[in-house]
Write a protein that holds these residues in place. Structure first.
Motif, PDB file in Angstrom:
ATOM      1  N   MET A   1      26.174  16.315  34.594  1.00 42.43           N
ATOM      2  CA  MET A   1      26.438  17.905  33.811  1.00 42.43           C
ATOM      3  C   MET A   1      26.310  19.563  34.824  1.00 42.43           C
ATOM      4  SD  MET A   1      26.924  18.607  30.757  1.00 42.43           S
ATOM      5  CE  MET A   1      25.789  19.771  29.373  1.00 42.43           C
ATOM      6  N   ARG A   2      25.038  18.991  35.429  1.00 41.03           N
ATOM      7  CA  ARG A   2      24.787  20.568  36.937  1.00 41.03           C
ATOM      8  C   ARG A   2      25.807  20.145  37.828  1.00 41.03           C
ATOM      9  NH1 ARG A   2      19.284  22.702  38.475  1.00 41.03           N
ATOM     10  NH2 ARG A   2      18.851  22.266  36.549  1.00 41.03           N
ATOM     11  N   ASP A   3      26.193  18.507  37.948  1.00 35.92           N
ATOM     12  CA  ASP A   3      27.397  18.795  39.014  1.00 35.92           C
ATOM     13  C   ASP A   3      28.841  19.608  38.351  1.00 35.92           C
ATOM     14  OD1 ASP A   3      26.353  17.795  40.366  1.00 35.92           O
ATOM     15  OD2 ASP A   3      26.798  15.850  40.293  1.00 35.92           O
ATOM     16  N   ARG A   4      29.292  19.242  37.263  1.00 38.31           N
ATOM     17  CA  ARG A   4      30.276  20.131  36.206  1.00 38.31           C
ATOM     18  C   ARG A   4      30.300  21.448  36.007  1.00 38.31           C
ATOM     19  NH1 ARG A   4      31.418  17.791  30.305  1.00 38.31           N
ATOM     20  NH2 ARG A   4      30.645  15.697  31.768  1.00 38.31           N
ATOM     21  N   GLN A   5      28.564  22.185  36.266  1.00 36.80           N
ATOM     22  CA  GLN A   5      28.542  22.863  36.113  1.00 36.80           C
ATOM     23  C   GLN A   5      29.053  23.721  36.848  1.00 36.80           C
ATOM     24  OE1 GLN A   5      24.331  23.430  34.049  1.00 36.80           O
ATOM     25  NE2 GLN A   5      25.940  23.209  31.546  1.00 36.80           N
ATOM     26  N   ALA A   6      28.654  23.335  38.177  1.00 32.84           N
ATOM     27  CA  ALA A   6      29.166  24.240  39.155  1.00 32.84           C
ATOM     28  C   ALA A   6      30.186  23.722  39.913  1.00 32.84           C
ATOM     29  CB  ALA A   6      27.389  23.543  40.638  1.00 32.84           C
ATOM     30  N   SER A   7      30.648  22.494  39.513  1.00 33.17           N
ATOM     31  CA  SER A   7      32.409  23.091  40.286  1.00 33.17           C
ATOM     32  C   SER A   7      32.962  23.558  39.571  1.00 33.17           C
ATOM     33  CB  SER A   7      32.655  21.690  39.847  1.00 33.17           C
ATOM     34  OG  SER A   7      34.101  21.287  40.044  1.00 33.17           O
ATOM     35  N   ARG A   8      32.226  24.113  38.128  1.00 31.90           N
ATOM     36  CA  ARG A   8      32.894  25.290  37.171  1.00 31.90           C
ATOM     37  C   ARG A   8      32.813  26.018  37.316  1.00 31.90           C
ATOM     38  NH1 ARG A   8      31.668  24.663  31.164  1.00 31.90           N
ATOM     39  NH2 ARG A   8      32.115  22.320  31.672  1.00 31.90           N
ATOM     40  N   ALA A   9      32.166  26.468  37.799  1.00 34.93           N
ATOM     41  CA  ALA A   9      31.870  27.911  38.241  1.00 34.93           C
ATOM     42  C   ALA A   9      32.057  28.269  40.048  1.00 34.93           C
ATOM     43  CB  ALA A   9      29.991  28.160  38.924  1.00 34.93           C
ATOM     44  N   ALA A  10      32.274  27.756  40.941  1.00 39.89           N
ATOM     45  CA  ALA A  10      33.132  27.191  42.186  1.00 39.89           C
ATOM     46  C   ALA A  10      34.456  27.510  41.955  1.00 39.89           C
ATOM     47  CB  ALA A  10      32.058  25.947  42.996  1.00 39.89           C
ATOM     48  N   ARG A  11      35.203  27.017  41.141  1.00 42.88           N
ATOM     49  CA  ARG A  11      36.587  27.514  40.910  1.00 42.88           C
ATOM     50  C   ARG A  11      36.781  28.701  40.377  1.00 42.88           C
ATOM     51  NH1 ARG A  11      38.587  26.738  35.697  1.00 42.88           N
ATOM     52  NH2 ARG A  11      37.103  25.601  34.721  1.00 42.88           N
ATOM     53  N   ARG A  12      36.097  29.567  39.292  1.00 49.68           N
ATOM     54  CA  ARG A  12      36.097  30.303  38.638  1.00 49.68           C
ATOM     55  C   ARG A  12      35.694  31.797  39.784  1.00 49.68           C
ATOM     56  NH1 ARG A  12      31.316  33.487  35.231  1.00 49.68           N
ATOM     57  NH2 ARG A  12      32.707  35.252  35.000  1.00 49.68           N
ATOM     58  N   ALA A  13      34.775  31.656  40.604  1.00 49.43           N
ATOM     59  CA  ALA A  13      34.338  32.196  41.555  1.00 49.43           C
ATOM     60  C   ALA A  13      35.663  32.493  42.821  1.00 49.43           C
ATOM     61  CB  ALA A  13      33.123  32.224  42.922  1.00 49.43           C
ATOM     62  N   ARG A  14      36.714  31.110  42.973  1.00 51.34           N
ATOM     63  CA  ARG A  14      37.997  30.953  43.823  1.00 51.34           C
ATOM     64  C   ARG A  14      38.464  32.282  43.341  1.00 51.34           C
ATOM     65  NH1 ARG A  14      35.859  25.341  44.277  1.00 51.34           N
ATOM     66  NH2 ARG A  14      37.803  25.443  43.230  1.00 51.34           N
ATOM     67  N   GLU A  15      39.012  31.199  41.714  1.00 53.25           N
ATOM     68  CA  GLU A  15      40.417  31.995  41.213  1.00 53.25           C
ATOM     69  C   GLU A  15      39.617  33.107  40.646  1.00 53.25           C
ATOM     70  OE1 GLU A  15      39.776  30.694  36.777  1.00 53.25           O
ATOM     71  OE2 GLU A  15      40.631  28.490  37.864  1.00 53.25           O
ATOM     72  N   PHE A  16      38.538  33.980  40.387  1.00 47.50           N
ATOM     73  CA  PHE A  16      38.419  35.192  40.647  1.00 47.50           C
ATOM     74  C   PHE A  16      39.092  36.407  42.327  1.00 47.50           C
ATOM     75  CE2 PHE A  16      36.278  39.076  40.629  1.00 47.50           C
ATOM     76  CZ  PHE A  16      36.153  39.988  39.765  1.00 47.50           C
ATOM     77  N   GLU A  17      38.428  35.737  43.242  1.00 46.89           N
ATOM     78  CA  GLU A  17      38.410  35.851  44.537  1.00 46.89           C
ATOM     79  C   GLU A  17      40.043  35.785  45.301  1.00 46.89           C
ATOM     80  OE1 GLU A  17      36.001  33.028  47.257  1.00 46.89           O
ATOM     81  OE2 GLU A  17      34.216  34.503  46.184  1.00 46.89           O
ATOM     82  N   ALA A  18      40.519  34.681  44.576  1.00 52.14           N
ATOM     83  CA  ALA A  18      41.549  35.160  44.736  1.00 52.14           C
ATOM     84  C   ALA A  18      43.227  35.941  43.959  1.00 52.14           C
ATOM     85  CB  ALA A  18      42.283  33.925  43.943  1.00 52.14           C
ATOM     86  N   PHE A  19      42.175  36.191  42.676  1.00 53.36           N
ATOM     87  CA  PHE A  19      43.044  37.639  41.608  1.00 53.36           C
ATOM     88  C   PHE A  19      42.951  38.591  42.672  1.00 53.36           C
ATOM     89  CE2 PHE A  19      41.637  41.152  39.053  1.00 53.36           C
ATOM     90  CZ  PHE A  19      42.769  41.235  38.588  1.00 53.36           C
ATOM     91  N   VAL A  20      41.447  38.929  43.226  1.00 53.51           N
ATOM     92  CA  VAL A  20      40.884  40.201  43.913  1.00 53.51           C
ATOM     93  C   VAL A  20      42.501  40.710  44.843  1.00 53.51           C
ATOM     94  CG1 VAL A  20      39.029  41.183  45.142  1.00 53.51           C
ATOM     95  CG2 VAL A  20      38.581  40.240  42.915  1.00 53.51           C
ATOM     96  N   ALA A  21      41.602  39.476  46.053  1.00 53.05           N
ATOM     97  CA  ALA A  21      42.548  39.387  47.012  1.00 53.05           C
ATOM     98  C   ALA A  21      43.541  40.093  46.701  1.00 53.05           C
ATOM     99  CB  ALA A  21      43.328  38.552  47.553  1.00 53.05           C
ATOM    100  N   GLY A  22      44.960  39.384  45.583  1.00 51.75           N
ATOM    101  CA  GLY A  22      45.587  39.699  45.457  1.00 51.75           C
ATOM    102  C   GLY A  22      46.383  41.181  44.685  1.00 51.75           C
TER     103      GLY A  22
END
Length: 167
Positions: A1-22
């Motif tokens: 459960m904790r791994d899934r939340q951490a994975s989701r948070a990391a994916r969210r952060a990567r997506e947002f960083e890509a959005f901000v970069a663009g």
């Protein structure tokens, strides 16, 4: 459960960083046009952008197919309008950079002009965003365009307290 939340948070952060970069460069340019600040010194524009991006990040998981750029741009425009209205009195007394091509415009005219001409937002969408009738948005855009294309001659500055000779 904790791994899934951490994975989701990391994916969210990567997506947002890509959005901000663009998108951050164009959004900052819009914010700089809204505030009519000098491009090299634009603290109000940067603050508006930071707050708009923070709001977009907070809503990131709830966007569900919405365009994050549209969300950030709407928040940016709304924050500028709110700041101009509440801190400068009815879109009136903001002090733009004197060499800005938009310095002769009121904050409301700058907002409408940038949204319509730079961002390409439809009149109906601008009207809905600002709570104005479409006809008012149209007339503000026309007036702002005419002011930018045909600026009035610059007034000669006088010394404070100087008297003007009667003519």
């Amino acid at each position: 459960m904790r791994d899934r939340q951490a994975s989701r948070a990391a994916r969210r952060a990567r997506e947002f960083e890509a959005f901000v970069a663009g998108a951050a460069g164009r959004l900052l340019h819009s914010a700089t046009l809204f505030t009519a600040e000098a491009p090299d010194a634009n603290p109000r524009a940067r603050r508006l952008l930071t707050l708009a991006l923070a709001h977009t990040y907070a809503r990131w998981d709830r966007l569900h197919g919405e365009d994050p750029y549209e969300c950030a741009r709407q928040d940016l425009a709304t924050r500028f309008a709110h700041e101009a209205w509440h801190h400068y009195g009815a879109f009136g007394r903001a002090r733009p950079h004197p060499r800005s091509p938009l310095c002769a415009l009121t904050p409301q005219e700058r907002l409408v002009l940038v949204l319509r001409m730079y961002e390409g937002v439809a009149e109906e969408q601008v009207a809905a965003l600002l709570g104005l009738p479409v006809e008012r948005v149209h007339s503000l855009c026309d007036r702002a365009t005419a002011t930018v294309l045909h600026p009035a001659p610059a007034a000669v500055p006088r010394a404070v307290g100087a008297k003007v000779a009667p003519s």
